[in-house]
Design a protein around this motif. Structure first.
Motif: not given
Length: 633
Positions: A21, A24-25, A27, A69, A72, A115-117, A391-392, A410
């Motif tokens: 996690l 990937d994010t 977070i 996600l 994922k 995460p924000e979608l 996160g891009s 990242g």
């Protein structure tokens, strides 16, 4: 108290999930309870559906949302408060299987946030032009409409049983393979008269969407677990609007836009849905095959709603002539009107053959040597990559050996290249790469935050193909995402300063023909001579000059030599020997010839200005290249 083996396994699963996690994010997981619960071993990749998870969690308290996600194997549950999350965690973690056939239980962990979608489901926001009229018919009228359908009709075009549902047509047969009708073959059975009261009711409600009565009706009978694939009814076949009456049971219909937006719309039993304007022409609609739907409650949290037997009456208006809507992307009439002429099609085929012969096949042959000479990232490209936030998603179209990957932690980096050999180089370096043509990227729209195209589109042989490549890059960007494009400039000297390409010229380098350009003649008999290259491309494509390396360009469309390094052996087949390379003697290594279209000043900017839903935010010259930064708007 010592841990048993199940507790140890659960702790290992949690530890692994925490690392994944964060990687990937960014977070972090929390040792203390939060209302955000991560499901570590179930997600979209494992086939999990959100209604399954919601049904499992609701007994422990209210749920505000479920975050799934793309790509994922984990997901998140957002509970209304920490108490509900704690109850669910205590009951489910390491103890409960989602289905009896699962190999093991679900493993959970608390997260600091989710995460924000970029494109999440929004039940409140409907596509423009969509009208939903609830309780449009009474219970008695519902029964009357259901009873007027004779499913026992034997004619094949009147009563059909499709793979996912039972269907019957009136007026014209709706052809599901083309989402169209045959206007020359009307059916003998018209729309039942029991439906006539619907049009008067629309007038009574001051809904003025009809200019005439519908001329086609499709009745679908869905059992729980059945659905219909997402589609857009053919523009040239049906006018605006399309109406759908839901009888027997409620259901969720999903509307999808090309830019990635998804709008789930709850169709209550006895409601009438009117799809007009943008909702009719620019959004696809479909029903996911499942036995329950996730719906919001009046309190704002989520619940599940079981599906029952549902019958839909879909009314359409047969169009006479072609569609003249403004939603061109999905309009068959527009595409027919502006489709390529036969000459354009032939030119496109010639261009594709040229690229295959003098770009794709060449890079397959020189991949290893090419990669060895491409190891230092260009500073301005590297700055663009490093400017993307944590996160891009970064997509490199024509990634070569992936020299721009791995320069910033990242980022989720995806590369694609036509060359199988170069893709293998990237895989050996540990990067995620697939093979494709840049004219058709097999990626969903709106998935990328950044996109690179470094020294790629100058290998495309026509303006139309170069434009198509840029349009594909813009398509995969999400709004606000940016693409950086580099192409070779015809002018290799700017403000009295030579480009690095010219500066690499060595005085002792052997020059062909005293610096003059050699031309590639057309040979009808397929023969080749010692100092010429056989151009097997159609005679419709003019003879191409061969550029002398490390000199100023004299032409826009040309072939640029690539010489293999000494000591590198190669076995050539007849095609390669004739079409791609030139051997001056049996002792000399072959020279390969790559096609280029070098750009005049302002040409790249003009090309990019033709791409809709984008804007040029920066244009500059960098060491013999014209460069553009495009932003998706």
């Amino acid at each position: 108290m010592a841990e048993n083996k199940y507790e140890r396994k659960a702790r290992r699963k949690q530890t692994k999930a925490k690392h994944i996690l964060f990687q990937d994010t960014g977070i972090s997981c929390s040792d203390e309870p939060t209302k955000y619960v991560m499901v570590a071993n179930a997600g979209l990749v494992t086939g999990l559906q959100q209604e399954q998870l919601l049904e499992l969690c609701l007994p422990y308290g209210g749920v505000d949302g479920i975050v799934m996600l793309p790509g994922k194997s984990y997901c998140f549950i957002i509970f209304k408060d920490i108490l509900y999350a704690s109850k669910a965690y205590a009951a489910i973690h390491g103890k409960i299987k989602l289905t009896p056939n699962d190999s093991g239980p679900l493993y959970l962990a608390y997260a600091e946030k989710v995460p924000e979608l970029s494109h999440s489901w929004n039940y409140d926001q409907k596509p423009p032009g969509l009208i939903l009229l609830e309780e449009f018919v009474t219970e008695d009228e519902e029964k009357s409409l259901l009873n007027c359908i004779d499913w026992k009709t034997s004619a094949s075009h009147l009563g059909q049983t499709l793979k996912h549902r039972r269907v019957k047509h009136y007026g014209y047969e709706f052809q599901y393979d083309t989402n169209n009708v045959d206007k020359e073959c009307p059916l003998s059975e018209n729309i039942p008269s029991e439906c006539n009261f619907l049009w008067d009711r629309l007038k009574d409600k001051n809904i003025s969407v009809l200019s005439s009565f519908p001329t086609q009706l499709t009745v679908n009978h869905y059992q729980p677990g059945q659905g219909i694939p997402s589609h857009v009814d053919t523009h040239s076949a049906f006018k605006d609007p399309i109406l759908s009456l839901s009888l027997g049971s409620s259901i969720v219909m999903e509307f999808r836009h090309q830019d990635g937006r998804v709008s789930p719309v709850i169709l209550p039993q006895r409601s009438l849905l009117i799809m007009s304007e943008e909702a009719r022409y620019a959004w696809s609609h479909g029903i996911t095959p499942r036995k329950m739907d996730v719906i919001p409650t009046k309190n704002g949290d989520l619940t599940v709603q079981q599906r029952g037997d549902r019958t839909s009456f879909t009314f359409r208006f047969i169009r006479k002539g072609e569609c003249n809507c403004v939603y061109h992307d999905l309009c068959d009439s527009y595409k027919k009107k502006y489709k390529k002429s036969e000459a354009d099609t032939n030119c496109d085929a010639v261009a594709a053959k040229l690229e295959s012969l003098h770009v794709h096949e060449v890079y397959e042959e020189i991949a290893s040597h090419f990669s060895e000479t491409r190891h230092k990232p260009w500073p301005n490209v590297l700055s663009f990559v490093q400017s993307l936030p944590f996160g891009s998603v970064l997509v490199d179209v024509g990634c070569g050996n992936c020299k721009y990957f791995g320069n910033k932690m990242g980022h989720f980096e995806i590369g694609c290249d036509h060359s199988v050999s170069l893709a293998k180089v990237c895989h050996d370096r540990g990067f995620e790469v697939f093979n494709c043509n840049c004219l058709s990227l097999p990626l969903k729209s709106g998935i990328a935050d950044g996109c690179l195209s470094i020294a790629v589109i100058h290998h495309l042989a026509t303006k139309e193909r170069r434009l198509q490549a840029v349009e594909e890059m813009v398509r995969i960007l999400q709004p606000g995402g940016k693409a950086l494009i580099y192409v070779w400039a015809k002018d290799q000297q700017r403000h009295n300063t030579q480009s690095s390409y010219l500066k690499q010229d060595r005085k002792n380098r052997k020059k062909d023909c005293d610096g003059e350009l050699k031309c590639v003649p057309q040979h009808a008999d397929g023969s080749k001579s010692r100092n010429t290259i056989l151009n097997k491309v159609s005679s419709q494509f003019p003879s191409l000059p061969v550029h002398t390396n490390r000199t100023q360009f004299q032409h826009q469309d040309l072939l640029v030599p690539w010489k293999r390094k000494p000591g590198q052996k190669i076995e050539l087949d007849n095609k390669t020997e004739g079409a791609l390379c030139l051997e001056n003697s049996s002792q000399e290594l072959p020279t390969f010839y790559r096609y280029y279209h070098v750009f005049e000043e302002g040409e790249l900017e003009l090309l990019c200005s033709c791409v809709k839903d984008s804007k040029v935010v920066q244009s500059y010259y960098d060491q013999g290249n014209w460069c553009i930064v495009l932003e998706r708007v």
